[in-house]
Motif scaffolding. Sequence first.
Motif, PDB file in Angstrom:
ATOM      1  N   GLY A 246       1.199  -0.958   0.255  1.00  0.00           N
ATOM      2  CA  GLY A 246      -0.024  -0.278   0.081  1.00  0.00           C
ATOM      3  C   GLY A 246       0.863   1.384  -0.213  1.00  0.00           C
ATOM      4  O   GLY A 246       0.360   1.882  -0.250  1.00  0.00           O
ATOM      5  N   GLU A 247       1.300   1.067   0.846  1.00  0.00           N
ATOM      6  CA  GLU A 247       2.772   2.213   0.541  1.00  0.00           C
ATOM      7  C   GLU A 247       3.433   2.602  -0.534  1.00  0.00           C
ATOM      8  O   GLU A 247       4.213   3.692  -1.182  1.00  0.00           O
ATOM      9  N   GLU A 248       3.613   1.549  -1.205  1.00  0.00           N
ATOM     10  CA  GLU A 248       4.151   1.835  -2.708  1.00  0.00           C
ATOM     11  C   GLU A 248       3.793   2.328  -3.543  1.00  0.00           C
ATOM     12  O   GLU A 248       4.046   3.481  -4.287  1.00  0.00           O
ATOM     13  N   LYS A 249       1.992   1.967  -3.641  1.00  0.00           N
ATOM     14  CA  LYS A 249       1.257   3.392  -4.341  1.00  0.00           C
ATOM     15  C   LYS A 249       1.381   4.524  -4.018  1.00  0.00           C
ATOM     16  O   LYS A 249       0.943   5.036  -5.091  1.00  0.00           O
ATOM     17  N   ILE A 250       1.413   4.512  -2.474  1.00  0.00           N
ATOM     18  CA  ILE A 250       1.354   6.105  -2.263  1.00  0.00           C
ATOM     19  C   ILE A 250       2.417   7.048  -2.680  1.00  0.00           C
ATOM     20  O   ILE A 250       2.616   8.272  -3.054  1.00  0.00           O
ATOM     21  N   ALA A 251       3.785   6.023  -2.354  1.00  0.00           N
ATOM     22  CA  ALA A 251       4.645   6.769  -3.285  1.00  0.00           C
ATOM     23  C   ALA A 251       4.470   7.525  -4.888  1.00  0.00           C
ATOM     24  O   ALA A 251       4.728   7.629  -5.338  1.00  0.00           O
ATOM     25  N   VAL A 252       3.742   6.404  -5.516  1.00  0.00           N
ATOM     26  CA  VAL A 252       3.688   6.472  -6.865  1.00  0.00           C
ATOM     27  C   VAL A 252       2.576   7.698  -6.988  1.00  0.00           C
ATOM     28  O   VAL A 252       2.873   8.937  -7.912  1.00  0.00           O
ATOM     29  N   ARG A 256       3.753  11.204  -8.798  1.00  0.00           N
ATOM     30  CA  ARG A 256       2.961  11.466  -9.910  1.00  0.00           C
ATOM     31  C   ARG A 256       2.562  12.634 -10.400  1.00  0.00           C
ATOM     32  O   ARG A 256       2.700  14.179 -10.601  1.00  0.00           O
ATOM     33  N   ALA A 257       2.007  13.583  -8.500  1.00  0.00           N
ATOM     34  CA  ALA A 257       1.836  15.178  -8.447  1.00  0.00           C
ATOM     35  C   ALA A 257       2.861  15.449  -8.512  1.00  0.00           C
ATOM     36  O   ALA A 257       2.741  17.336  -8.745  1.00  0.00           O
ATOM     37  N   LEU A 258       3.794  14.919  -8.068  1.00  0.00           N
ATOM     38  CA  LEU A 258       5.083  16.543  -7.966  1.00  0.00           C
ATOM     39  C   LEU A 258       5.874  16.207  -9.526  1.00  0.00           C
ATOM     40  O   LEU A 258       7.083  17.108  -9.677  1.00  0.00           O
ATOM     41  N   LYS A 259       6.058  15.137 -10.388  1.00  0.00           N
ATOM     42  CA  LYS A 259       7.154  15.098 -11.191  1.00  0.00           C
ATOM     43  C   LYS A 259       7.170  16.174 -12.201  1.00  0.00           C
ATOM     44  O   LYS A 259       8.500  16.404 -12.387  1.00  0.00           O
ATOM     45  N   ALA A 260       5.485  17.217 -12.655  1.00  0.00           N
ATOM     46  CA  ALA A 260       5.867  18.007 -13.466  1.00  0.00           C
ATOM     47  C   ALA A 260       6.328  18.998 -12.956  1.00  0.00           C
ATOM     48  O   ALA A 260       7.048  20.178 -13.811  1.00  0.00           O
ATOM     49  N   HIS A 261       6.405  19.437 -11.430  1.00  0.00           N
ATOM     50  CA  HIS A 261       6.882  20.633 -10.706  1.00  0.00           C
ATOM     51  C   HIS A 261       8.413  20.331 -10.376  1.00  0.00           C
ATOM     52  O   HIS A 261       9.064  21.722 -11.228  1.00  0.00           O
ATOM     53  N   CYS A 276       8.658  -7.168  -5.963  1.00  0.00           N
ATOM     54  CA  CYS A 276       9.044  -6.419  -7.087  1.00  0.00           C
ATOM     55  C   CYS A 276       9.032  -6.363  -8.025  1.00  0.00           C
ATOM     56  O   CYS A 276       8.145  -5.352  -8.938  1.00  0.00           O
ATOM     57  N   ASP A 277       8.646  -7.877  -8.508  1.00  0.00           N
ATOM     58  CA  ASP A 277       7.761  -8.271  -9.788  1.00  0.00           C
ATOM     59  C   ASP A 277       6.096  -7.848  -9.785  1.00  0.00           C
ATOM     60  O   ASP A 277       6.397  -6.543 -10.770  1.00  0.00           O
ATOM     61  N   GLU A 278       5.230  -7.775  -9.344  1.00  0.00           N
ATOM     62  CA  GLU A 278       4.841  -7.388  -8.833  1.00  0.00           C
ATOM     63  C   GLU A 278       3.873  -5.434  -9.114  1.00  0.00           C
ATOM     64  O   GLU A 278       3.474  -5.102  -9.519  1.00  0.00           O
ATOM     65  N   LEU A 279       4.772  -4.847  -7.941  1.00  0.00           N
ATOM     66  CA  LEU A 279       5.192  -3.327  -8.083  1.00  0.00           C
ATOM     67  C   LEU A 279       5.872  -2.736  -9.395  1.00  0.00           C
ATOM     68  O   LEU A 279       4.694  -2.408  -9.813  1.00  0.00           O
ATOM     69  N   GLU A 285       2.257  -0.114 -15.473  1.00  0.00           N
ATOM     70  CA  GLU A 285       0.346  -0.076 -15.723  1.00  0.00           C
ATOM     71  C   GLU A 285       0.392   1.560 -16.000  1.00  0.00           C
ATOM     72  O   GLU A 285      -0.450   1.858 -16.445  1.00  0.00           O
ATOM     73  N   LYS A 286       0.670   1.574 -14.858  1.00  0.00           N
ATOM     74  CA  LYS A 286       0.193   3.518 -14.449  1.00  0.00           C
ATOM     75  C   LYS A 286       1.129   4.523 -15.414  1.00  0.00           C
ATOM     76  O   LYS A 286       0.678   5.826 -15.495  1.00  0.00           O
TER      77      LYS A 286
END
Length: 439
Positions: A246-252, A256-261, A276-279, A285-286
């Motif tokens: 769940g925390e890897e999804k939060i990190a993603v 995504r929120a900050l990449k452009a900035h 890590c394969d599933e991550l 996918e995103k």
Amino acid sequence: MIDGFASMAITGYSWAGIAAYPLAGPLLAFRAAKGKEDRARRLERFGYPSADRPHGPLVWIHAASVGETLAVVGLMRELRRRDINVLLTTGTVTSAELVRLRLDGEIIHQYVPLDLRPAVRRFLDYWGPDIAISVESEIWPTTLGELDRRHIPQILVNARMSDRSFERWHRHNSIAEALFSRLSLVIAQSDVDAERFRDLGAWPVAVSGNLKVDGDAPPCDMAVLARYREQIGHRKTWAAISTFEGEEKIAVMVHRALKAHVGLLTIIVPRHPERCDELEAMMVEKGLKVARRTRDDAITPDTDVFLGDTIGEMGLYLRLTEIAFVGRSITGQGGQNPLEPAMLGCAVLSGPNVENFRDSYQRLVRNGNARIVRDAEMLAKAVHFLSVNDLARHKMIDAGTETLQEMRGALVATIKGLEPYINPLTVKARLEPRAARQR
């Protein structure tokens, strides 16, 4: 004196273990198939040795996993300096790999035997330790009983007691007292931990502080570090380490929120690399581009996530950033050790669920090195602020250095507490070779 109910409960546990012994083989085979056991060394879990027992005094140290192992590296090296043999047992594949990478040739490593009477007796018959030392919170009733029956002192070092563990033990106070009273010595991390162990029947109890503070900073291959730093260039980075589901999804989401900035590179190091394969599949996918350490992928300008999927390289990942979110603290419970990122010059961020490391977080937060965030939105704001505000980030980093300096001294205190037990072994170890030569 053990009361009747506690005696019946402990005896029942022991007999249940004997009844379950035939099922242990299939269970370990299943775990080995999932990568959670070392198939080639599975017999060690039944107490069968895979190494020779050295001549002379031997201290058995049990550290459940990676964090506990790192905490006692200094203690093990002090025992070896005194010519005392060290047998280290651990329970996880990742900790065994860490021992191979960092302590090969210095100590003997075995997987800890299952807490079943045949396995424990076979283990103790062969190794015959003079002292048994457990790290942090490992209490196994059958093992404790067998050590007590053989008059082998069992000591708990760097001991801690979480809120949930204390409540659980306290509900069964008579059983707790029957077990904890068998400990010869408890050396606790904090005054709160010490009081809890006393309440549960342990005596004597001393306080040392946290051994992890006195450990060396995690090492890394400097050539590999230089290569990755060159590839990253001037990009902003942050790391989410020791993450749980769940925390890897939060990190993603943060990325995504900050990449452009800020043109961010996100480093994610899951607590369990086998995920890590599933991550990676989730990240791809995103729409994210992922570089993985095990593939030796280059970090290119369009890489979104550097996935740290190796064991024993936390020193590399943390040296690539100055901002570290420490996991098992938002979606998970208990928290993970914040001291390593503080040692390596990172401003520390964490979720609120850090009861297993409460004392360390209280000190780091109070002194300004760590901040607590409640959710993905707060984490994104904190990462953005620290990424663009060099003064604030460096102030947090400096606060961590000062806090760690204040917290040092646990190893010296631990050795002092152990001296009545290890000093006779030191004398014995240094006299026996001389006596052997005289014969």
